[in-house]
Design a protein around this motif. Structure first.
Motif, PDB file in Angstrom:
ATOM      1  N   UNK A 229      15.044  75.397   2.702  1.00 22.53           N
ATOM      2  CA  UNK A 229      16.806  75.727   2.330  1.00 22.53           C
ATOM      3  C   UNK A 229      16.045  76.571   0.518  1.00 22.53           C
ATOM      4  N   UNK A 230      16.223  74.829  -0.064  1.00 18.62           N
ATOM      5  CA  UNK A 230      16.078  75.170  -1.787  1.00 18.62           C
ATOM      6  C   UNK A 230      15.179  76.623  -2.193  1.00 18.62           C
ATOM      7  N   UNK A 231      13.875  76.466  -1.306  1.00 24.32           N
ATOM      8  CA  UNK A 231      13.216  77.636  -1.692  1.00 24.32           C
ATOM      9  C   UNK A 231      13.427  79.044  -1.237  1.00 24.32           C
ATOM     10  N   UNK A 232      14.041  79.233  -0.045  1.00 24.91           N
ATOM     11  CA  UNK A 232      14.133  80.760  -0.334  1.00 24.91           C
ATOM     12  C   UNK A 232      15.371  80.833  -1.214  1.00 24.91           C
ATOM     13  N   UNK A 233      16.750  79.788  -1.052  1.00 26.87           N
ATOM     14  CA  UNK A 233      17.277  79.848  -2.264  1.00 26.87           C
ATOM     15  C   UNK A 233      16.940  80.887  -3.701  1.00 26.87           C
ATOM     16  N   UNK A 234      16.015  79.965  -3.870  1.00 27.18           N
ATOM     17  CA  UNK A 234      15.333  80.207  -5.796  1.00 27.18           C
ATOM     18  C   UNK A 234      15.071  81.534  -4.947  1.00 27.18           C
ATOM     19  N   UNK A 235      14.673  82.145  -3.984  1.00 30.82           N
ATOM     20  CA  UNK A 235      14.426  83.632  -3.797  1.00 30.82           C
ATOM     21  C   UNK A 235      13.057  83.467  -4.221  1.00 30.82           C
ATOM     22  N   UNK A 236      12.132  82.089  -3.757  1.00 32.78           N
ATOM     23  CA  UNK A 236      10.456  82.055  -3.588  1.00 32.78           C
ATOM     24  C   UNK A 236       9.794  82.458  -2.144  1.00 32.78           C
ATOM     25  N   UNK A 237       8.564  82.573  -2.202  1.00 36.14           N
ATOM     26  CA  UNK A 237       8.250  82.121  -0.624  1.00 36.14           C
ATOM     27  C   UNK A 237       7.960  81.182   0.189  1.00 36.14           C
ATOM     28  N   UNK A 238       8.562  81.264   0.828  1.00 38.56           N
ATOM     29  CA  UNK A 238       8.033  79.991   1.692  1.00 38.56           C
ATOM     30  C   UNK A 238       6.872  80.249   1.877  1.00 38.56           C
ATOM     31  N   UNK A 239       6.405  79.004   1.202  1.00 41.98           N
ATOM     32  CA  UNK A 239       4.943  78.180   1.395  1.00 41.98           C
ATOM     33  C   UNK A 239       4.922  76.982   1.407  1.00 41.98           C
ATOM     34  N   UNK A 240       3.975  75.992   1.900  1.00 44.93           N
ATOM     35  CA  UNK A 240       3.975  74.666   1.289  1.00 44.93           C
ATOM     36  C   UNK A 240       4.153  73.920  -0.111  1.00 44.93           C
ATOM     37  N   UNK A 241       3.566  75.193  -0.531  1.00 43.13           N
ATOM     38  CA  UNK A 241       3.143  74.713  -2.014  1.00 43.13           C
ATOM     39  C   UNK A 241       4.497  74.717  -2.874  1.00 43.13           C
ATOM     40  N   UNK A 242       5.238  76.106  -3.073  1.00 43.69           N
ATOM     41  CA  UNK A 242       6.911  75.823  -3.098  1.00 43.69           C
ATOM     42  C   UNK A 242       8.028  75.628  -2.646  1.00 43.69           C
ATOM     43  N   UNK A 243       7.873  75.139  -1.669  1.00 41.81           N
ATOM     44  CA  UNK A 243       8.669  73.738  -0.906  1.00 41.81           C
ATOM     45  C   UNK A 243       8.844  72.657  -1.602  1.00 41.81           C
ATOM     46  N   UNK A 244       6.925  72.007  -1.525  1.00 45.49           N
ATOM     47  CA  UNK A 244       7.489  70.711  -1.928  1.00 45.49           C
ATOM     48  C   UNK A 244       7.172  70.683  -4.063  1.00 45.49           C
ATOM     49  N   UNK A 245       7.835  71.784  -4.716  1.00 50.70           N
ATOM     50  CA  UNK A 245       8.188  71.261  -5.943  1.00 50.70           C
ATOM     51  C   UNK A 245       9.732  71.137  -5.720  1.00 50.70           C
ATOM     52  N   UNK A 246      10.702  71.662  -4.456  1.00 49.54           N
ATOM     53  CA  UNK A 246      12.688  71.512  -4.337  1.00 49.54           C
ATOM     54  C   UNK A 246      12.729  70.369  -3.986  1.00 49.54           C
ATOM     55  N   UNK A 247      13.975  70.082  -4.458  1.00 51.61           N
ATOM     56  CA  UNK A 247      13.748  68.086  -4.000  1.00 51.61           C
ATOM     57  C   UNK A 247      14.800  68.288  -2.477  1.00 51.61           C
ATOM     58  N   UNK A 248      14.541  66.880  -2.182  1.00 50.52           N
ATOM     59  CA  UNK A 248      14.737  66.611  -0.715  1.00 50.52           C
ATOM     60  C   UNK A 248      16.790  66.907  -0.839  1.00 50.52           C
ATOM     61  N   UNK A 249      17.130  66.655  -1.736  1.00 50.45           N
ATOM     62  CA  UNK A 249      18.613  66.733  -1.492  1.00 50.45           C
ATOM     63  C   UNK A 249      19.216  68.059  -1.872  1.00 50.45           C
TER      64      UNK A 249
END
Length: 270
Positions: free
Chosen positions: A182-202
């Motif tokens: 969800x953080x990746x989506x709200x950041x306007x980034x493509x939903x990929x494993x590499x992108x999601x790993x940069x975001x927090x779990x909170x």
């Protein structure tokens, strides 16, 4: 990109070996089977607020969204349990969860919540008067502060206790993965494993955050409400039950206020 600028709002929850994601008009569940394959289920979602637009207004939408989340959550958990426990060579026919099963499940959960997060903390708060050297009643702020602390302690102990179960630990991990997505989506980034790993779990709109806000808001509302009706603050087992039932009724305005706080926090967390 801010959450309010996104084309749609997305939320979700962790399920057994997977996640459920929901937008205003659709819901999807992804579950990993024992053989490593992933089963997907998607369906249209229709909120009660679509039929009754007045329920979209502030302080009315919170309780509706909470009840709908509980119902869809039970359905998602049931589907994930069926899929995650399915044998590799077994093709089970999916049976939709009926309203009877949903009612029974939610009823059992409500009963447990009433006992461990309603009556027991309320009763113990009255007994806490012996520790402070004076009688505590629902007319006292201290009573409700102690009540909130006991509920918080029970919640922490509950989460800590179930974390020892391997399957529940996996659910916690999927919970963090859902937040990352969800953080990746709200950041306007493509939903990929590499992108999601940069975001927090909170995440600010997490259900756990909502529970904590509910605890704080309930302390304030109970402190204001009960002194207005002195006859409701008398001690005794029967009065304790009555007071807890009144608290349950007050959960609707508490949920309404808490939801608006969480919604505001989600919009201003980035």
């Amino acid at each position: 990109m801010k959450p309010e600028d996104l084309p749609l709002a997305v939320g979700g929850q962790a399920v057994l070996e997977g996640v459920m994601m929901r937008s205003p008009h659709a819901m999807a569940i992804a579950v990993r089977r024992p053989d490593g394959t992933v089963i997907l289920k998607d369906e249209a979602y229709h909120s009660l607020a679509e039929r009754y637009p007045i329920l979209k207004r502030a302080f009315l939408r919170g309780p509706v969204i909470l009840i709908e989340a509980m119902i869809t959550g039970v359905k998602a958990l049931t589907f994930s349990a069926q899929a995650a426990l399915q044998e590799e060579d077994g093709d089970q026919t999916e049976e939709p969860l009926g309203w009877g099963s949903i009612t029974l499940t939610l009823g059992a959960a409500f009963l447990m919540a009433f006992l461990f997060f309603g009556f027991l903390p309320h009763w113990l708060s009255g007994k806490a008067g012996y520790l402070v050297g004076r009688t505590l009643t629902p007319a006292d702020f201290t009573f409700h502060a102690v009540d909130g602390l006991i509920k918080g302690a029970f919640l922490v102990l509950y989460i800590w206790g179930i974390s020892f179960f391997p399957d529940i630990r996996r659910v916690f991990q999927y919970h963090g993965a859902e937040h990352k997505s969800i953080c990746t989506f709200e950041a306007g980034e493509e939903l990929t494993v590499a992108n999601t790993r940069r975001h927090p779990t909170a995440h600010a709109r997490c259900g756990t955050s909502f529970i904590l806000v509910v605890l704080l808001v309930s302390i304030l509302i109970f402190t204001v409400f009960f002194p207005l009706f002195p006859a409701l603050t008398h001690r005794g087992l029967a009065n304790n039950f009555l007071q807890v039932i009144i608290k349950v009724g007050l959960m609707f305005p508490i949920a309404a206020v808490s939801y608006e706080i969480i919604r505001w926090g989600g919009k201003h967390s980035r």
